[in-house]
Design a protein around this motif. Structure first.
Motif, short mmCIF file in Angstrom:
data_model
loop_
_atom_site.label_atom_id
_atom_site.label_comp_id
_atom_site.label_asym_id
_atom_site.label_seq_id
_atom_site.Cartn_x
_atom_site.Cartn_y
_atom_site.Cartn_z
N PHE A 59 44.26 49.17 45.91
CA PHE A 59 43.49 48.97 44.68
C PHE A 59 42.22 49.84 44.67
O PHE A 59 41.86 50.40 43.64
N GLY A 119 45.07 40.60 35.75
CA GLY A 119 44.48 41.02 37.02
C GLY A 119 45.00 40.20 38.19
O GLY A 119 45.44 40.76 39.21
N PHE A 120 44.96 38.89 38.06
CA PHE A 120 45.40 38.04 39.16
C PHE A 120 46.92 38.05 39.30
O PHE A 120 47.45 37.81 40.39
N LEU A 141 47.44 41.21 41.26
CA LEU A 141 46.91 40.96 42.61
C LEU A 141 47.90 40.13 43.42
O LEU A 141 48.21 40.45 44.57
N TYR A 148 42.44 47.16 38.37
CA TYR A 148 42.22 47.63 39.74
C TYR A 148 40.82 47.25 40.23
O TYR A 148 40.64 46.85 41.39
N CYS A 156 40.76 43.46 40.92
CA CYS A 156 41.48 43.16 42.16
C CYS A 156 40.70 43.61 43.39
O CYS A 156 40.67 42.91 44.41
N LEU A 212 39.47 40.73 46.03
CA LEU A 212 40.20 40.76 47.30
C LEU A 212 39.29 41.08 48.48
O LEU A 212 39.63 40.77 49.63
#
Length: 322
Positions: free
Chosen positions: A45, A81-82, A85, A197, A200, A204
């Motif tokens: 990412f 997004g999730f 991810l 991106y 994430c 993360l």
């Protein structure tokens, strides 16, 4: 009418996407020897976000964030997004236990989940060709796993765990794709991916260990960088292909991904047997892999080949197909 030259460009870019997606699980499996899945995904990412930042800055096409003042769009962005991810993390975790080919075969279930979900969420009607394609794909999966079906449900082995992780990764991808489908009405694909991106990468970071890369050797670091660049190149080629060619045809070509993964896996195993394992399938397994690809492809473009009332459309004129 789409120009023939544009069709060739679109086809080549679609093939490039399938090649990149076929190669990435091989690189991931090698990179995971040196780092954990969370860190590998974080680097994917981070590198992708960095690359798209440079590209959008060069094009001066950063998205207008004011569109997310509407709560619904912001929620959809978070879901997208999730969803991606979760897809990346679950896929990387599954790759630890599976061959690259098996990982990509299971990933084709994302198409099934997305089509069925779209029919429910967007009130879209599933075409007969889509239903047939889904059935062929599911039968192909049963054939592909013919030697290991028991391990998927009883006495869960590492192999079975990897398959289930791949299945949940496919579901997460479908969730991302549903949210993306709505958001693309307001954003260009590269703008949306840039935002995803970044989201994430930020979320993360607390569970990733970027400094762990020092434990990787030079070739593993190369594999990590390749995984990051792969994301940019593959999705960039996909988006550009759809500008030159119809989306359905582009999607159909990308369903060849598992076959590229199978070919690349065997080539790498022959060249570097100490680092890469050969994919061993029986006859039913190979038939199943081909059936999965054919099913996914027919579900995507089957309506352009066959109609449940008119029969095969290949030799008909355009006016007769419509």
């Amino acid at each position: 009418m789409i120009k023939q030259q544009n069709v060739k460009i679109g086809f080549l870019l679609a093939v490039l996407t399938a090649i990149m997606w076929g190669a990435v699980p091989i690189a991931m499996k090698y990179a995971l020897v040196g780092i954990d899945p969370y860190t590998l995904v974080w680097y994917r990412f981070f590198i992708s976000a960095l690359g798209l930042t440079v590209w959008l800055g060069y094009k001066k096409q950063f998205p207008n964030l004011t569109i997310f003042k509407k709560r619904r769009r912001f929620i959809l962005l978070m879901i997208a997004g999730f969803g991606l991810l979760g897809n990346f993390i679950l896929f990387a975790s599954g790759v630890k236990y599976l061959s690259p080919t098996t990982s990509q075969v299971v990933a084709q279930l994302g198409i099934v989940v997305f089509m069925i979900s779209s029919a429910i969420v967007f009130k879209e009607r599933l075409r007969p060709s889509q239903v047939i394609g889904i059935v062929i794909l599911v039968v192909g999966l049963v054939l592909f796993f013919n030697k290991n079906i028991a391990s998927l449900f009883a006495n869960l082995s590492e192999y079975g765990l990897g398959v289930w992780l791949g299945l949940f990764a496919a579901i997460a991808w479908a969730l991302y794709a549903l949210a993306q489908k709505v958001l693309l009405r307001k954003l260009r694909a590269e703008q949306l991916l840039w935002l995803i991106y970044i989201i994430c990468t930020i979320f993360l970071l607390p569970i990733a260990s970027p400094t762990e890369i020092k434990n990787a050797n030079a070739t593993q670091i190369f594999a990590i960088i390749f995984c990051g660049l792969n994301t940019i190149i593959a999705y960039g080629a996909l988006v550009t292909a759809m500008e030159y060619w119809q989306a359905a045809q582009v999607s159909a070509v990308t369903t060849l991904t598992p076959l590229f993964a199978l070919v690349f896996s065997d080539i790498f195993a022959l060249l570097w047997p100490e680092s890469f394992a050969m994919q061993y399938l029986n006859v039913l397994g190979y038939i199943g892999a081909i059936a999965v690809v054919c099913g996914a492809m027919f579900a995507t473009i089957g309506h352009k080949i066959w109609h449940h009332r008119k029969g095969f459309l290949i030799n008909r004129k355009k006016g007769e197909q419509e």
